[in-house]
Design an enzyme around this catalytic site. Sequence first.
Site, PDB file in Angstrom:
ATOM      1  N   CYS A 185      -1.661  -3.755  -0.960  1.00 55.36           N
ATOM      2  CA  CYS A 185      -1.083  -4.736  -0.045  1.00 55.36           C
ATOM      3  C   CYS A 185      -0.803  -4.100   1.313  1.00 55.36           C
ATOM      4  CB  CYS A 185       0.202  -5.298  -0.660  1.00 55.36           C
ATOM      5  SG  CYS A 185       0.998  -6.521   0.376  1.00 55.36           S
ATOM      6  N   CYS A 206       2.303  -5.304   3.060  1.00 57.75           N
ATOM      7  CA  CYS A 206       3.549  -4.804   2.482  1.00 57.75           C
ATOM      8  C   CYS A 206       3.806  -3.363   2.905  1.00 57.75           C
ATOM      9  CB  CYS A 206       3.505  -4.809   0.957  1.00 57.75           C
ATOM     10  SG  CYS A 206       3.016  -6.348   0.222  1.00 57.75           S
ATOM     11  N   ASP A 207       2.766  -2.544   2.836  1.00 55.53           N
ATOM     12  CA  ASP A 207       2.980  -1.097   2.880  1.00 55.53           C
ATOM     13  C   ASP A 207       2.427  -0.413   4.125  1.00 55.53           C
ATOM     14  OD1 ASP A 207       4.029  -1.525   0.380  1.00 55.53           O
ATOM     15  OD2 ASP A 207       2.231  -0.946  -0.689  1.00 55.53           O
TER      16      ASP A 207
END
Lengths: 327, 108
Positions: free
Chosen positions: A133, A136-137
């Site tokens: 992701c 996300c990261d």
Amino acid sequence: MRQVIIIGSGPAGYTAAIYAGRAGLAPLVVASSVEAGGELMKTTEIENFPGFPDGLQGPELMFKMQEQAEKFGAEVLLDDVVSVDLSGDVKKVTLGSGAVEEALTVIYATGSAYRKLGLADEERLSGRGVSWCATCDGFFFKQKEIAVVGGGDSAMEEATFLTRFATKVYVIHRGDTLRASKIMQDRAFANDKIEFLWNKTVTAITGDEKAAGVTLTDTVDGTESHLDLEGLFIAIGNDPRTHLVHGQLDLTEDGTIAVQGRSSKTNLPGVFAAGDVIDITYRQAITAAGSGTVAALDVEHYLAGLDQQLVAQALGEQPAEPVTVSA
Amino acid sequence: MSTATAVTDANFEAEVLNSDETILVDFWAEWCGPCRAVSPILDQIASEHSDKIKIVKLNVDDNPQTAMKYQITSIPAMKVYRGGEVVKTVIGAKPKPALEADLADFLA
């Protein structure tokens, strides 16, 4: 006993719940304990959902859908399904809590899961440099060298997005041409932080506490090479989440649940499927929502076709709410 | 909204590292959907085990030094501190029973 249980809480599940709720079916939505809201919970700005010209955040859209479903009488349960028995007239759904819920119909809208490379150290280093992701990261890879594995639209999107943070983004692709759409390819080719490594597969991930590099094997001549990296983003596609229904529902050769024509009808009466679990082609919030609508309407039609006396009897048998008879 | 106290780069040492209590730090960010999912579960665990563990939150956007020091590369990341040391790391949102199992040593 319920009239309908909806398994899944992405756009398909919640839209089915809105329609079923408005039809007075008081659906139970088994939303998952930590993935409620589905894949859009991991996205940022959504610019193409009709009705929101200024865009909105993925999680915000999903909270709105949930609120709308609950407004019409859907019960949303933050629990996971551990097994299903779909064969009889009464469908049984076993939850993580151990409770067994029963219903005359089930809408199966479990979406899809990120595909893994299937390497030994992939799981161990997940969250430690290995990620599925970018949104996300990606933030954590400022000024680092990283790689994206894959050749489709999501790989191009992630690689392009990650250049906001990383100094260098390699794209590792097993072939010499991309599946990605032209606009996404052009965007990636034009980005001078992105370097393509063609005809390579990742055959090992190295690192103790954190991912430190990958071993690449050339798909043409079989030679091995090593690449030092601090992050590896895997974007090699999604697989429909069907493991709960193997042996019960027919699948297509793509691995999706097989449905009849443009309907949501599976091979079992009273069992309907919607969203990404029946679609590996379009996979949009709005197409999943449309698919959820179809499923809710199919459920209504199916319930109307049952012997109403038996339905009333079945729904009455289960003392979901104790009835006190006063003398 | 979470009931957990927010800690920062400025007070991390005083509030977490120098604390006598067992402290779980939830590394999170506004833009992280899974963080929102796990937050109420952590609130529940904190209130059910308030005598055993204290749960605080650190916003990684606002407090990059601490996030970098502890090599956060994925959130939600939950780290348990005792006597200034990390004694447990849990990464990713999980169902409550799974989180309780991961944290069992600190909740009993």
